[in-house]
Design an enzyme around this catalytic site. Structure first.
Site, mmCIF file in Angstrom:
data_model
loop_
_atom_site.group_PDB
_atom_site.id
_atom_site.type_symbol
_atom_site.label_atom_id
_atom_site.label_comp_id
_atom_site.label_asym_id
_atom_site.label_seq_id
_atom_site.Cartn_x
_atom_site.Cartn_y
_atom_site.Cartn_z
ATOM 1 N N VAL A 62 0.969 -1.087 -0.241
ATOM 2 C CA VAL A 62 -0.164 -0.080 -0.258
ATOM 3 C C VAL A 62 0.844 1.241 -0.053
ATOM 4 C CG1 VAL A 62 -2.089 -1.012 1.089
ATOM 5 C CG2 VAL A 62 0.106 0.479 2.476
ATOM 6 N N ASN A 88 -5.982 -1.335 7.212
ATOM 7 C CA ASN A 88 -4.797 -2.248 9.023
ATOM 8 C C ASN A 88 -3.556 -2.595 8.667
ATOM 9 O OD1 ASN A 88 -4.670 -4.634 11.468
ATOM 10 N ND2 ASN A 88 -3.750 -5.648 9.811
ATOM 11 N N SER A 138 -3.554 2.978 17.292
ATOM 12 C CA SER A 138 -2.861 2.701 18.270
ATOM 13 C C SER A 138 -3.096 3.221 19.649
ATOM 14 C CB SER A 138 -1.210 2.070 18.011
ATOM 15 O OG SER A 138 -0.475 1.795 18.745
ATOM 16 N N TYR A 151 7.188 5.610 14.651
ATOM 17 C CA TYR A 151 5.981 4.671 14.649
ATOM 18 C C TYR A 151 4.586 5.722 15.489
ATOM 19 C CZ TYR A 151 2.366 0.466 15.681
ATOM 20 O OH TYR A 151 1.371 -0.297 16.093
ATOM 21 N N ALA A 153 4.352 8.260 15.684
ATOM 22 C CA ALA A 153 3.752 9.795 15.307
ATOM 23 C C ALA A 153 3.369 9.255 13.784
ATOM 24 C CB ALA A 153 4.707 9.940 13.737
ATOM 25 N N LYS A 155 0.473 6.715 14.039
ATOM 26 C CA LYS A 155 -0.713 6.538 14.427
ATOM 27 C C LYS A 155 -1.304 7.930 14.592
ATOM 28 C CE LYS A 155 -0.027 2.314 13.867
ATOM 29 N NZ LYS A 155 -1.347 1.601 12.582
#
Length: 257
Positions: A62, A88, A138, A151, A153, A155
């Site tokens: 993606v 997801n 998250s 990670y 940032a 989310k």
């Protein structure tokens, strides 16, 4: 919440689940099928062994626009329209900002941020009669986990984009995010492994869960099924933390010897 596994609450609906090959994505795919949906799943690898035969599988990354456009074409050919999109797909890099390279940024943000944006932009036009988008956020997008700088940032971006989609494209499109806590997947194992004492970190995390356990992918799938169903028709623009009470717990430890 109704029994979403057996009630056919998604009968007649079509769904796309990115990152559907394992963990949370696979649990959602399996439960959507049980709930009556027609499902297209994608991931960066070939179709996993033992994958549900009812699910259509597409190898796609993606973070690549050409793959997202191919995903859209596949959905158009199979269904003509789309009812549900579950963004997801995600990757995790266990580094502080000083340790993070430009390539780390491109890799993680390409999937976690651009992938959510691109899939939403390309697939919303297929929701001719309205639809539902569920983004995987998250609890790390609300409170930073150590050593997961970009990670965390990414989310936070997902949470913000969720609200914007809900505001800009309602009432036809409902958009919500799920913010899992410690769900026992390969990502969680990797985060614990990055600690100086992985087992101590694991036990400390467990002690902070009022539910008395870590989560499982099926816990997230249950909420994702309800959010996709007509029973959740008034739910939009929200970020639902599903973390066993972790973020409700004070860090103060009074159980001292």
């Amino acid at each position: 919440m109704p029994d979403c596994q057996s009630s056919g609450v998604l009968a007649g609906k079509s769904a796309v689940i990115t990152g559907g090959g394992r963990g949370i994505g696979r649990a959602i795919a399996e439960q959507y099928i049980r709930a009556g949906a027609s499902v297209v799943c994608c991931g960066r690898s070939n179709r996993p062994d033992g994958y549900p035969v009812e699910a259509h599988w597409l190898r796609a990354d993606v973070s690549r626009m050409e793959d997202v456009q191919r995903l859209r074409s596949t959905v158009e050919q199979l269904f003509g329209r789309l009812s549900i999109l579950v963004n997801n797909a995600g990757v995790q890099i266990e580094k502080t900002i000083l340790e993070t390279t430009d390539q780390d940024w491109q890799t993680l943000m390409g999937v976690n941020a651009f992938g959510v944006f691109a899939c939403s932009r390309e697939l919303i036009p297929l929701m001719h009669d309205g639809g539902v988008i569920i983004n995987m956020g998250s609890i790390s997008g609300k409170a930073a986990d150590p050593g997961l700088a970009i990670y965390n940032a990414s989310k936070a971006f997902v949470h913000g984009l969720t609200r914007s989609i809900a505001v800009d494209h309602g009432p036809g499109i409902r958009c919500n995010a799920i913010a899992p806590g410690w769900i026992m997947t390969e990502m969680a194992d990797a985060a614990f492994s990055a600690a100086k004492d992985p087992e101590r970190a694991r036990q400390d995390a467990l002690s902070r869960h009022p539910a008395g356990r870590f989560g499982s992918p099926s816990d997230i799938a249950e909420l994702a099924t309800w959010l996709a169903s007509d029973a959740a028709s008034f739910a939009t623009g929200q970020c639902y933390a599903l973390d066993g009470g972790l973020t409700a717990t004070s860090p103060l430890n009074l159980d001292l010897e």
